[in-house]
Design an enzyme around this catalytic site. Structure first.
Site, PDB file in Angstrom:
ATOM      1  N   HIS A  46     -20.267 -80.833-110.437  1.00 30.74           N
ATOM      2  CA  HIS A  46     -20.493 -82.263-110.220  1.00 30.74           C
ATOM      3  C   HIS A  46     -19.311 -82.974-110.880  1.00 30.74           C
ATOM      4  CE1 HIS A  46     -24.617 -80.580-110.666  1.00 30.74           C
ATOM      5  NE2 HIS A  46     -24.951 -81.439-109.732  1.00 30.74           N
ATOM      6  N   ASP A  52     -19.539 -82.955-114.541  1.00 29.81           N
ATOM      7  CA  ASP A  52     -19.484 -81.681-115.279  1.00 29.81           C
ATOM      8  C   ASP A  52     -18.058 -81.470-115.763  1.00 29.81           C
ATOM      9  OD1 ASP A  52     -22.062 -81.226-114.375  1.00 29.81           O
ATOM     10  OD2 ASP A  52     -21.441 -79.847-112.774  1.00 29.81           O
ATOM     11  N   MET A  79     -16.805 -75.646-103.516  1.00 27.81           N
ATOM     12  CA  MET A  79     -17.758 -76.750-103.284  1.00 27.81           C
ATOM     13  C   MET A  79     -17.688 -77.737-104.447  1.00 27.81           C
ATOM     14  SD  MET A  79     -20.984 -77.767-104.556  1.00 27.81           S
ATOM     15  CE  MET A  79     -22.451 -76.743-104.741  1.00 27.81           C
ATOM     16  N   GLU A  97     -28.923 -81.117 -99.434  1.00 23.49           N
ATOM     17  CA  GLU A  97     -29.839 -80.215-100.151  1.00 23.49           C
ATOM     18  C   GLU A  97     -31.179 -80.901-100.370  1.00 23.49           C
ATOM     19  OE1 GLU A  97     -28.154 -78.667-103.766  1.00 23.49           O
ATOM     20  OE2 GLU A  97     -30.105 -78.090-104.564  1.00 23.49           O
ATOM     21  N   LYS A 144     -35.149 -81.197-101.712  1.00 14.86           N
ATOM     22  CA  LYS A 144     -36.040 -80.769-102.802  1.00 14.86           C
ATOM     23  C   LYS A 144     -37.277 -81.653-102.733  1.00 14.86           C
ATOM     24  CE  LYS A 144     -36.005 -79.805-107.772  1.00 14.86           C
ATOM     25  NZ  LYS A 144     -35.278 -79.951-109.056  1.00 14.86           N
ATOM     26  N   GLU A 197     -32.047 -74.384-100.908  1.00 19.45           N
ATOM     27  CA  GLU A 197     -32.177 -73.706-102.210  1.00 19.45           C
ATOM     28  C   GLU A 197     -33.509 -72.981-102.285  1.00 19.45           C
ATOM     29  OE1 GLU A 197     -30.959 -75.571-105.901  1.00 19.45           O
ATOM     30  OE2 GLU A 197     -32.832 -74.951-106.861  1.00 19.45           O
ATOM     31  N   HIS A 255     -36.368 -74.670-104.191  1.00 20.50           N
ATOM     32  CA  HIS A 255     -36.890 -75.918-103.645  1.00 20.50           C
ATOM     33  C   HIS A 255     -37.916 -75.675-102.537  1.00 20.50           C
ATOM     34  CE1 HIS A 255     -33.028 -78.149-105.153  1.00 20.50           C
ATOM     35  NE2 HIS A 255     -33.703 -77.545-106.119  1.00 20.50           N
ATOM     36  N   ASP A 259     -28.003 -72.276-102.020  1.00 20.08           N
ATOM     37  CA  ASP A 259     -28.239 -72.225-103.464  1.00 20.08           C
ATOM     38  C   ASP A 259     -29.245 -71.121-103.755  1.00 20.08           C
ATOM     39  OD1 ASP A 259     -26.510 -74.291-103.951  1.00 20.08           O
ATOM     40  OD2 ASP A 259     -27.994 -75.632-104.857  1.00 20.08           O
ATOM     41  N   ASP A 309     -39.693 -76.820-112.125  1.00 21.23           N
ATOM     42  CA  ASP A 309     -38.424 -76.351-111.531  1.00 21.23           C
ATOM     43  C   ASP A 309     -37.795 -75.301-112.456  1.00 21.23           C
ATOM     44  OD1 ASP A 309     -36.050 -76.174-110.173  1.00 21.23           O
ATOM     45  OD2 ASP A 309     -35.324 -78.145-110.792  1.00 21.23           O
ATOM     46  N   ASP A 352     -35.459 -72.523-111.787  1.00 19.83           N
ATOM     47  CA  ASP A 352     -34.055 -72.076-111.674  1.00 19.83           C
ATOM     48  C   ASP A 352     -33.829 -70.686-112.260  1.00 19.83           C
ATOM     49  OD1 ASP A 352     -33.138 -74.291-110.304  1.00 19.83           O
ATOM     50  OD2 ASP A 352     -32.483 -75.349-112.100  1.00 19.83           O
ATOM     51  N   ASP A 366     -27.431 -71.364-108.177  1.00 20.17           N
ATOM     52  CA  ASP A 366     -27.817 -72.608-108.848  1.00 20.17           C
ATOM     53  C   ASP A 366     -29.011 -72.265-109.724  1.00 20.17           C
ATOM     54  OD1 ASP A 366     -28.196 -75.110-109.723  1.00 20.17           O
ATOM     55  OD2 ASP A 366     -28.848 -75.969-107.825  1.00 20.17           O
TER      56      ASP A 366
HETATM   57  C1  GCO Z   1     -31.680 -79.257-108.943  1.00 18.60           C
HETATM   58  C2  GCO Z   1     -30.650 -79.133-107.851  1.00 18.60           C
HETATM   59  C3  GCO Z   1     -29.245 -79.352-108.326  1.00 18.60           C
HETATM   60  C4  GCO Z   1     -28.233 -79.445-107.206  1.00 18.60           C
HETATM   61  C5  GCO Z   1     -26.917 -79.835-107.746  1.00 18.60           C
HETATM   62  C6  GCO Z   1     -25.824 -79.796-106.727  1.00 18.60           C
HETATM   63  O1  GCO Z   1     -32.804 -78.829-108.692  1.00 18.60           O
HETATM   64  O2  GCO Z   1     -31.382 -79.787-110.013  1.00 18.60           O
HETATM   65  O3  GCO Z   1     -30.777 -77.867-107.284  1.00 18.60           O
HETATM   66  O4  GCO Z   1     -28.901 -78.340-109.228  1.00 18.60           O
HETATM   67  O5  GCO Z   1     -28.112 -78.262-106.500  1.00 18.60           O
HETATM   68  O6  GCO Z   1     -27.027 -81.115-108.274  1.00 18.60           O
HETATM   69  O7  GCO Z   1     -25.973 -80.809-105.844  1.00 18.60           O
HETATM   70 MN    MN Z   2     -29.432 -76.780-106.050  1.00 17.82          MN
HETATM   71 MN    MN Z   3     -32.688 -76.915-107.886  1.00 16.16          MN
END
Ligand code: GCO
Ligand code: MN
Ligand code: MN
Length: 385
Positions: A53, A56, A87, A180, A182, A216, A219, A244, A254, A256, A286
């Protein structure tokens, strides 16, 4: 054998291995590493690329000369390690200004600022080599539907994407957008909650050929959906621009998680799908390490993500070559006698179909042997075949 190579196109976000383990209940457990240190960490574990991002890499309040220095140092780290930036994306969720969304905010100042921030972030991403630009609308939603008209939300989001597509064309950038979806978190409800919803929305954009999706795992699992089916629909539409990878137990916050660590069988069918169809895009992780880990654990996490993918790729090849499994697959798909009656419409075909006698009872009585096929699949995955 399961060592990541550049051709595997494994990438990580700076925010993934860079996660300090801060969560809503606790403070960081790991010291923050600089983008340069993270590039070296990713190179050490064998990643191909790194994504980010805007913030970041460049803090939101950096001066232009600070920005230039940071970008110079980052480019140097990339050239030392050979990592690429396939990306990039914009942080449109972290700053308090975005508390009610960015492109869908009710406040026109916020919407205009979001456009400005995204154009600058696109410039930065392109400068570093990005070919795909991700849009994750983390705060594009509501806690209460009293606050926003959902049709107006879609209209604003469409207007922003139409504007940004034109911006990219105007600059002559070789860049595609990947949306993307979610369903929730951090908002109670996020607009366009699934990959399927995104695909429907993309068709309404002025430059829809430039826009695809970035599905993702976590998600779709949060929504209780089958991720591979979402990916398959995106692939079928020619819209799988990015992916992702991570993992997520349904019904939780969430998470991850490390790829494949929670739903191994789903991960297997996903990898098999991507490899079978010949998906050529990035395999982007991700995800982040457990909060229990130090940076050795973060490397274990990153290596584990890639290794599990490669093991599952090997398992998919074994599945495709397994004589017993393939005999069952052939049997399942064998012509039961009506293949010539099917196909695109013609008046003759319609007449032939109407004139055919079908043995409905026999069709219902026929066993399909999916139990055996699934058990063979599981045994292959469990390593006893
Ligand atoms: C989340 C998202 C993010 C995006 C990222 C890139 O659940 O926080 O997956 O991690 O993928 O902001 O756009
Ligand atoms: Mn993501
Ligand atoms: Mn995510």
């Amino acid at each position: 054998m399961f060592t990541p190579q550049p051709e595997h196109k494994f990438t990580f976000g700076l925010w993934t291995v860079g996660s300090t383990g801060r969560d809503p209940f606790g403070s960081p457990v790991r010291q923050a590493l600089s983008p340069v240190e993270l590039v070296h960490l990713l190179s050490e574990v064998g990643a191909y690329g790194v994504n980010f991002h805007d913030n970041d890499l460049v803090p939101i309040d950096a001066t232009p000369s600070e920005r230039d220095q940071i970008v110079r140092d980052f480019k140097q780290a990339l050239s030392e390690t050979g990592l690429v930036v396939p990306m990039a994306t914009t942080n449109l969720f972290g700053d308090p200004a975005f508390k009610d969304g960015a492109f869908t905010s009710n406040d026109s100042n916020v919407r205009a600022y979001a456009l400005q921030k995204t154009m600058n972030a696109i410039d930065l991403g392109v400068e570093l080599g990005a070919k795909v630009y991700v849009f994750w609308g983390g705060r594009e939603g509501v806690e209460t539907d009293a606050s926003k008209d959902p049709v107006e939300g879609l209209k604003r989001f469409r207007e922003a994407l139409d504007f940004l597509c034109e911006y990219v064309k105007d600059q002559g950038y070789d860049l595609k957008f990947a949306l993307e979806a979610k369903p929730n978190e951090p908002r109670s409800d996020i607009y366009l909650p699934t990959t399927g919803a995104m695909l429907g929305f993309i068709a309404t954009l002025e430059n829809s050929e430039m826009v695809g999706v970035n599905p993702e795992v976590a998600h779709e699992h949060m929504a209780g959906l089958n991720f591979t089916h979402a990916v398959a629909q995106a692939w079928d539409a020619g819209k799988l621009f990015h992916i992702d990878l991570n993992d997520q137990a349904p019904g939780r916050y969430d998470q991850d998680l490390r790829f494949g660590s929670s739903n191994l069988k789903s991960a297997f069918f996903l990898v098999k799908f991507l490899e079978d169809v010949g998906y050529e895009g990035m395999r982007h992780y991700d995800a982040h390490a457990y909060r229990t880990e130090d940076y050795e654990g973060v490397k274990d996490f990153a290596r584990g993500c890639m290794r599990t993918y490669l093991v599952l790729k090997q398992k998919a090849a074994e599945w495709n070559a397994d004589p017993e499994i393939q005999a069952l697959v052939a049997e399942i798909n064998a012509d039961q006698g009506s293949e010539q009656l099917l196909g695109s419409y013609s008046a003759e075909r319609a007449t032939a179909l109407k004139g055919t006698q079908f043995d409905r009872v026999a069709m219902g009585e026929r066993g399909l042997a999916y139990e055996r096929l699934d058990q063979l699949t599981l045994e292959l995955l469990m390593g006893v075949r």
